[in-house]
Design a protein around this motif. Structure first.
Motif, PDB file in Angstrom:
ATOM      1  N   MET A 279       0.846  -1.175   0.000  1.00  0.00           N
ATOM      2  CA  MET A 279       0.000   0.000   0.000  1.00  0.00           C
ATOM      3  C   MET A 279       0.894   1.241   0.000  1.00  0.00           C
ATOM      4  N   LEU A 280       0.602   2.160  -0.887  1.00  0.00           N
ATOM      5  CA  LEU A 280       1.369   3.387  -0.973  1.00  0.00           C
ATOM      6  C   LEU A 280       0.825   4.412   0.014  1.00  0.00           C
ATOM      7  N   SER A 281       1.755   5.109   0.647  1.00  0.00           N
ATOM      8  CA  SER A 281       1.334   6.135   1.606  1.00  0.00           C
ATOM      9  C   SER A 281       2.213   7.360   1.422  1.00  0.00           C
ATOM     10  N   ARG A 282       1.768   8.458   1.998  1.00  0.00           N
ATOM     11  CA  ARG A 282       2.545   9.689   1.973  1.00  0.00           C
ATOM     12  C   ARG A 282       2.356  10.414   3.294  1.00  0.00           C
ATOM     13  N   SER A 283       3.331  11.248   3.589  1.00  0.00           N
ATOM     14  CA  SER A 283       3.279  12.089   4.784  1.00  0.00           C
ATOM     15  C   SER A 283       3.461  13.530   4.367  1.00  0.00           C
ATOM     16  N   THR A 284       2.689  14.414   4.968  1.00  0.00           N
ATOM     17  CA  THR A 284       2.870  15.840   4.745  1.00  0.00           C
ATOM     18  C   THR A 284       3.066  16.500   6.104  1.00  0.00           C
ATOM     19  N   ARG A 285       3.877  17.520   6.095  1.00  0.00           N
ATOM     20  CA  ARG A 285       4.174  18.251   7.324  1.00  0.00           C
ATOM     21  C   ARG A 285       3.806  19.710   7.134  1.00  0.00           C
ATOM     22  N   SER A 286       3.306  20.313   8.185  1.00  0.00           N
ATOM     23  CA  SER A 286       3.012  21.744   8.174  1.00  0.00           C
ATOM     24  C   SER A 286       3.266  22.265   9.581  1.00  0.00           C
ATOM     25  N   MET A 287       3.257  23.557   9.714  1.00  0.00           N
ATOM     26  CA  MET A 287       3.487  24.181  11.007  1.00  0.00           C
ATOM     27  C   MET A 287       2.258  24.993  11.394  1.00  0.00           C
ATOM     28  N   VAL A 288       1.963  25.024  12.679  1.00  0.00           N
ATOM     29  CA  VAL A 288       0.883  25.849  13.199  1.00  0.00           C
ATOM     30  C   VAL A 288       1.443  26.617  14.395  1.00  0.00           C
ATOM     31  N   THR A 289       1.064  27.879  14.496  1.00  0.00           N
ATOM     32  CA  THR A 289       1.525  28.715  15.604  1.00  0.00           C
ATOM     33  C   THR A 289       0.333  29.103  16.454  1.00  0.00           C
ATOM     34  N   PHE A 290       0.446  28.841  17.739  1.00  0.00           N
ATOM     35  CA  PHE A 290      -0.578  29.232  18.706  1.00  0.00           C
ATOM     36  C   PHE A 290      -0.036  30.400  19.517  1.00  0.00           C
ATOM     37  N   SER A 291      -0.835  31.431  19.647  1.00  0.00           N
ATOM     38  CA  SER A 291      -0.440  32.617  20.407  1.00  0.00           C
ATOM     39  C   SER A 291      -0.702  32.457  21.893  1.00  0.00           C
ATOM     40  N   ASN A 292      -1.513  31.480  22.236  1.00  0.00           N
ATOM     41  CA  ASN A 292      -1.922  31.271  23.627  1.00  0.00           C
ATOM     42  C   ASN A 292      -1.762  29.800  23.978  1.00  0.00           C
ATOM     43  N   ASP A 293      -1.696  29.504  25.274  1.00  0.00           N
ATOM     44  CA  ASP A 293      -1.713  28.115  25.705  1.00  0.00           C
ATOM     45  C   ASP A 293      -3.002  27.488  25.191  1.00  0.00           C
TER      46      ASP A 293
ATOM     47  N   GLU B  90      -1.328   9.716   5.024  1.00  0.00           N
ATOM     48  CA  GLU B  90      -2.418   9.345   4.133  1.00  0.00           C
ATOM     49  C   GLU B  90      -2.022   8.105   3.345  1.00  0.00           C
ATOM     50  N   GLU B  91      -3.020   7.315   2.925  1.00  0.00           N
ATOM     51  CA  GLU B  91      -2.762   6.150   2.094  1.00  0.00           C
ATOM     52  C   GLU B  91      -3.485   6.316   0.762  1.00  0.00           C
ATOM     53  N   LEU B  92      -2.850   5.789  -0.300  1.00  0.00           N
ATOM     54  CA  LEU B  92      -3.423   5.855  -1.635  1.00  0.00           C
ATOM     55  C   LEU B  92      -4.595   4.893  -1.734  1.00  0.00           C
ATOM     56  N   LEU B  93      -5.706   5.376  -2.248  1.00  0.00           N
ATOM     57  CA  LEU B  93      -6.870   4.519  -2.479  1.00  0.00           C
ATOM     58  C   LEU B  93      -6.670   3.797  -3.804  1.00  0.00           C
ATOM     59  N   GLN B  94      -6.652   2.481  -3.775  1.00  0.00           N
ATOM     60  CA  GLN B  94      -6.396   1.665  -4.960  1.00  0.00           C
ATOM     61  C   GLN B  94      -7.677   1.462  -5.769  1.00  0.00           C
ATOM     62  N   GLY B  95      -7.530   1.250  -7.076  1.00  0.00           N
ATOM     63  CA  GLY B  95      -8.645   0.876  -7.929  1.00  0.00           C
ATOM     64  C   GLY B  95      -9.471   2.014  -8.481  1.00  0.00           C
ATOM     65  N   LEU B  96      -9.061   3.245  -8.243  1.00  0.00           N
ATOM     66  CA  LEU B  96      -9.794   4.385  -8.792  1.00  0.00           C
ATOM     67  C   LEU B  96      -9.157   4.815 -10.104  1.00  0.00           C
ATOM     68  N   SER B  97      -9.910   5.488 -10.943  1.00  0.00           N
ATOM     69  CA  SER B  97      -9.373   5.975 -12.214  1.00  0.00           C
ATOM     70  C   SER B  97      -8.616   7.296 -12.038  1.00  0.00           C
TER      71      SER B  97
ATOM     72  N   TYR C 296      -6.231  10.051  -1.958  1.00  0.00           N
ATOM     73  CA  TYR C 296      -5.656   9.586  -0.701  1.00  0.00           C
ATOM     74  C   TYR C 296      -6.679   9.696   0.413  1.00  0.00           C
ATOM     75  N   ARG C 297      -6.551   8.805   1.385  1.00  0.00           N
ATOM     76  CA  ARG C 297      -7.393   8.826   2.581  1.00  0.00           C
ATOM     77  C   ARG C 297      -6.477   9.087   3.783  1.00  0.00           C
ATOM     78  N   ARG C 298      -6.884  10.039   4.615  1.00  0.00           N
ATOM     79  CA  ARG C 298      -6.110  10.379   5.815  1.00  0.00           C
ATOM     80  C   ARG C 298      -6.177   9.211   6.803  1.00  0.00           C
ATOM     81  N   THR C 299      -5.015   8.800   7.273  1.00  0.00           N
ATOM     82  CA  THR C 299      -4.961   7.714   8.247  1.00  0.00           C
ATOM     83  C   THR C 299      -4.515   8.189   9.629  1.00  0.00           C
ATOM     84  N   GLY C 300      -3.948   9.381   9.698  1.00  0.00           N
ATOM     85  CA  GLY C 300      -3.528   9.895  10.998  1.00  0.00           C
ATOM     86  C   GLY C 300      -3.111  11.345  10.936  1.00  0.00           C
ATOM     87  N   THR C 301      -3.387  12.068  12.016  1.00  0.00           N
ATOM     88  CA  THR C 301      -2.956  13.456  12.179  1.00  0.00           C
ATOM     89  C   THR C 301      -2.279  13.548  13.536  1.00  0.00           C
TER      90      THR C 301
END
Length: 104
Positions: free
Chosen positions: A1-15, A36-43, A47-52
């Motif tokens: 199964m093929l998967s991918r990871s993306t990274r981003s940053m978030v800044t919180f000004s408060n606790d 995310e994992e690649l959904l197989q069998g589509l034309s 991708y479907r998110r598997t974890g955050t």
């Protein structure tokens, strides 16, 4: 199964708290990892998110350690909205996600 990871940053000004966790995190910039994992069998490619995850850098006696706190996109967006509302009340900057970086 093929998967991918993306990274981003978030800044919180408060606790903040995220999801149902009773832990309060200090204001600052945090890395968000989305798996995310690649959904197989589509034309077309889809991708479907598997974890955050919220990546938390250790402080004090835990300096140098990083922990991953599983969350959901909805909980993350709710925490950011709460931070934005509190920041507007306190005249601080807003929390915002940076554009995602594809790490495949």
């Amino acid at each position: 199964m093929l998967s991918r990871s993306t990274r981003s940053m978030v800044t919180f000004s408060n606790d903040f708290m995220i999801g149902e966790s009773l832990r309060e995190f200090p204001a600052g910039t945090y890395e968000i990892l989305v798996e995310e994992e690649l959904l197989q069998g589509l034309s077309f490619e889809a991708y479907r998110r598997t974890g955050t995850y919220l990546m938390v850098q250790g402080r004090g006696s835990n300096a140098g350690q990083t922990t991953m706190h599983m969350t959901t996109q909805e909980d993350l967006e709710h925490a950011m909205a709460c931070d934005r509302a509190l920041s507007e009340t306190n005249k601080h900057s807003e929390a915002a996600l940076s554009p995602q970086e594809d790490m495949t």
